[in-house]
Design an enzyme around this catalytic site. Structure first.
Site, mmCIF file in Angstrom:
data_model
loop_
_atom_site.group_PDB
_atom_site.id
_atom_site.type_symbol
_atom_site.label_atom_id
_atom_site.label_comp_id
_atom_site.label_asym_id
_atom_site.label_seq_id
_atom_site.Cartn_x
_atom_site.Cartn_y
_atom_site.Cartn_z
ATOM 1 N N ASP A 1 0.876 -1.175 0.000
ATOM 2 C CA ASP A 1 0.000 0.000 0.000
ATOM 3 C C ASP A 1 0.909 1.220 0.000
ATOM 4 O O ASP A 1 1.981 1.188 -0.572
ATOM 5 C CB ASP A 1 -0.948 -0.034 1.205
ATOM 6 N N HIS B 1 1.153 1.851 -3.404
ATOM 7 C CA HIS B 1 0.217 2.756 -4.076
ATOM 8 C C HIS B 1 0.783 4.163 -4.187
ATOM 9 O O HIS B 1 0.612 4.832 -5.198
ATOM 10 C CB HIS B 1 -1.114 2.784 -3.324
#
Length: 519
Positions: free
Chosen positions: A296, A330
């Site tokens: 993430d 991300h």
């Protein structure tokens, strides 16, 4: 060559080269301690271990192919009252029996300025709770391995009423709200003067067969972090590898004066919610020499979603990120989206972002509140490699169950109210972006509260030949793009100075409702 001494403990010293290179020096160099080579490396940030306490040392550096050396710096290691080995308390370290009680006993028995050592071995454990005024050293070859049995994890309650009825006591947290969550493998509550150091590993033991299965479903309580610090002061986390976290890897909440130095933060690319380091409502944070490879955001700076942000109004502020390598994930450095308490004075430099979806990313939305002020984001001397969209500011982020409602996505000028966030003072300089794919940048503020003061200077962006289309930001009604330029919408006082975008498809810059454009 020049360098600075960054931290000194009873058993280690960390130095940082004084140069303009991102993360790595141009050439390998040697670190000498008391005229002996202690390490050969190219990393700008170096930690030397196995020193003796309360002893004076001399340190200098020398390039391998150069006869000149740096100046000599002298330092003295900290005093250390006693060393407690967890094996003396009954720990086995075979990875099969639980060593929780032995490790916890050593920590609770440790006097002020003492050190608890976890030596080589694999130590299966449920959550361990830290105490103040101590060092926990996880030595080379040692692994603290988390249990995968949920029922063995204590629960940190989200809200507990105080007996006098005047307030609430907060412990558990999940994505910016006070909620019941499992205690983390290493948990610190109201501790100060703590050092977690060493060349060993803290392994959450998470996989898609246990913690990552049905990740969005609360089972008993929300997933634990790997290291959770709540209301802590003066904490140093240095050198260790932290990996396979059940959710956010390192989560300091309402902390101040904390340092994360020379960590390796490793989670699989497809693991859910495994952010690297997430300072939330924290003050005076240093993230230095950290190597990220996560599933993430690498770094996500937060200050509460709505309830705690509005109630406690505690911003994240004075956060320095330097000489760190962010891979995959991300976003490399992300602000929000839980930022209802405000975020200010974030400084990033000499970093490498590699194959992240976004580079520097700001995400918020209506409803985050008038105290959700993002003020002061400074980034310079950054190298981005294969980052899909290097720069994003998104005030229409479609998170939460109501994230795709008209209140969030509407581009109409709505009334400014208690839910209106603010973004101002964005300064990016000396940044090179190679092999981008989707867009050079996407900045979209609210029409009722425009982004104030954007400065882009000396920025070079090139696109990959085989670039693939995707969405530049997570918001409703947005089309996919490929090799797009900069979009800047709803902003005021925008300065564009020496920004080049090669092989762009369409306009290099698109402005919508931008006041005071300087270029």
């Amino acid at each position: 060559m020049k360098f600075e001494i960054i931290t000194v403990t009873s058993r280690s010293v960390t130095i940082e080269l004084a140069n303009n290179q991102c993360v790595y020096a141009v050439k390998d160099f040697e670190v000498y301690v008391n005229n002996q080579v202690a390490k050969v490396t190219r990393n700008n940030v170096v930690t030397i271990y196995d020193l003796e306490p309360n002893k004076e040392y001399e340190v200098y550096v020398k390039a391998l192919d150069d006869t000149t050396t740096s100046n000599i710096k002298v330092f003295r290691t900290n005093q250390e009252y006693v060393t407690l080995n967890v094996k003396d308390f009954g720990a086995v370290g075979n990875g099969e029996v639980y060593d929780t009680a032995a490790i916890q006993a050593a920590i609770l028995s440790c006097p002020a300025n003492g050190r608890v050592v976890i030596p080589e071995g694999k130590y299966l454990s449920t959550p361990i709770f830290l105490k103040s005024n101590m060092t926990l050293e996880i030595q080379k070859g040692a692994t603290l391995l988390g249990s995968t049995v949920r029922e063995h994890y204590p629960i940190l309650p989200g809200l507990t009423e105080t007996n006098d009825g005047t307030d609430e006591f907060y412990l558990g947290s999940w994505e910016g709200d006070p909620m019941d969550c499992f205690a983390s493998l290493l948990t610190g509550i109201n501790v100060e003067n703590v050092i977690i150091t060493g060349e060993g590993t803290i392994d959450g033991n998470a996989s898609f067969e246990n913690w990552w299965e049905d990740a969005k479903v609360k089972r008993i309580a929300w997933r634990p972090r790997l290291l959770f610090l709540r209301d802590c002061k003066n904490v140093l986390v240095e050198g260790v590898t932290v990996q396979n976290s059940p959710s956010w890897t390192v989560h300091p909440l309402f902390c101040q004066d904390i340092k994360f130095i020379n960590l390796n933060v490793i989670n699989p690319k497809d693991s859910p919610n495994t952010d690297g380091i997430n300072p939330e409502s924290c003050k005076n944070v240093l993230i230095l020499g950290v190597d990220f490879s996560v599933g993430d955001d690498c770094i996500a700076i937060k200050s509460g979603k709505i309830y705690l942000g509005r109630k406690l109004k505690t911003p994240s502020e004075n956060i320095i990120i330097r000489n760190s390598h962010m891979k995959f994930g991300h976003g490399a450095i992300v602000i929000g989206s839980e930022m209802a308490g405000g975020i200010k004075n974030i400084v990033a430099s000499q970093c490498i972002f590699e194959e992240t979806d976004r580079g520097i990313r700001v995400k918020t939305r209506r409803g985050r509140g008038k105290d959700g002020i993002i003020n002061g984001l400074f980034a310079e001397n950054i190298l981005m490699k294969k980052v899909l969209t290097p720069f994003v500011i998104n005030a229409f982020y479609f998170c939460d169950p109501d994230g795709k409602t008209e209140y969030v996505w509407s581009k109409e000028k709505l009334p400014v109210d208690d839910g209106t966030p603010t973004i101002r003072n964005i300064y990016y300089k000396d940044i090179k972006c190679e092999d981008s794919e989707v867009a050079a940048g996407f900045f979209y503020g609210l029409p009722e509260r425009k982004i104030e003061n954007i400065h882009l200077e000396n920025i070079e962006i090139t696109f990959a030949e085989d670039a693939k289309e995707d969405f530049p930001a997570m918001m409703s009604f947005l089309d996919k793009q490929v090799k797009a330029g900069f979009f800047i919408g709803n902003a005021t006082n925008v300065t564009i100075k020496n920004v080049s975008i090669d092989d762009v498809i369409g306009e290099a810059f698109t402005y919508v409702e931008v006041d005071q454009l300087n270029n």
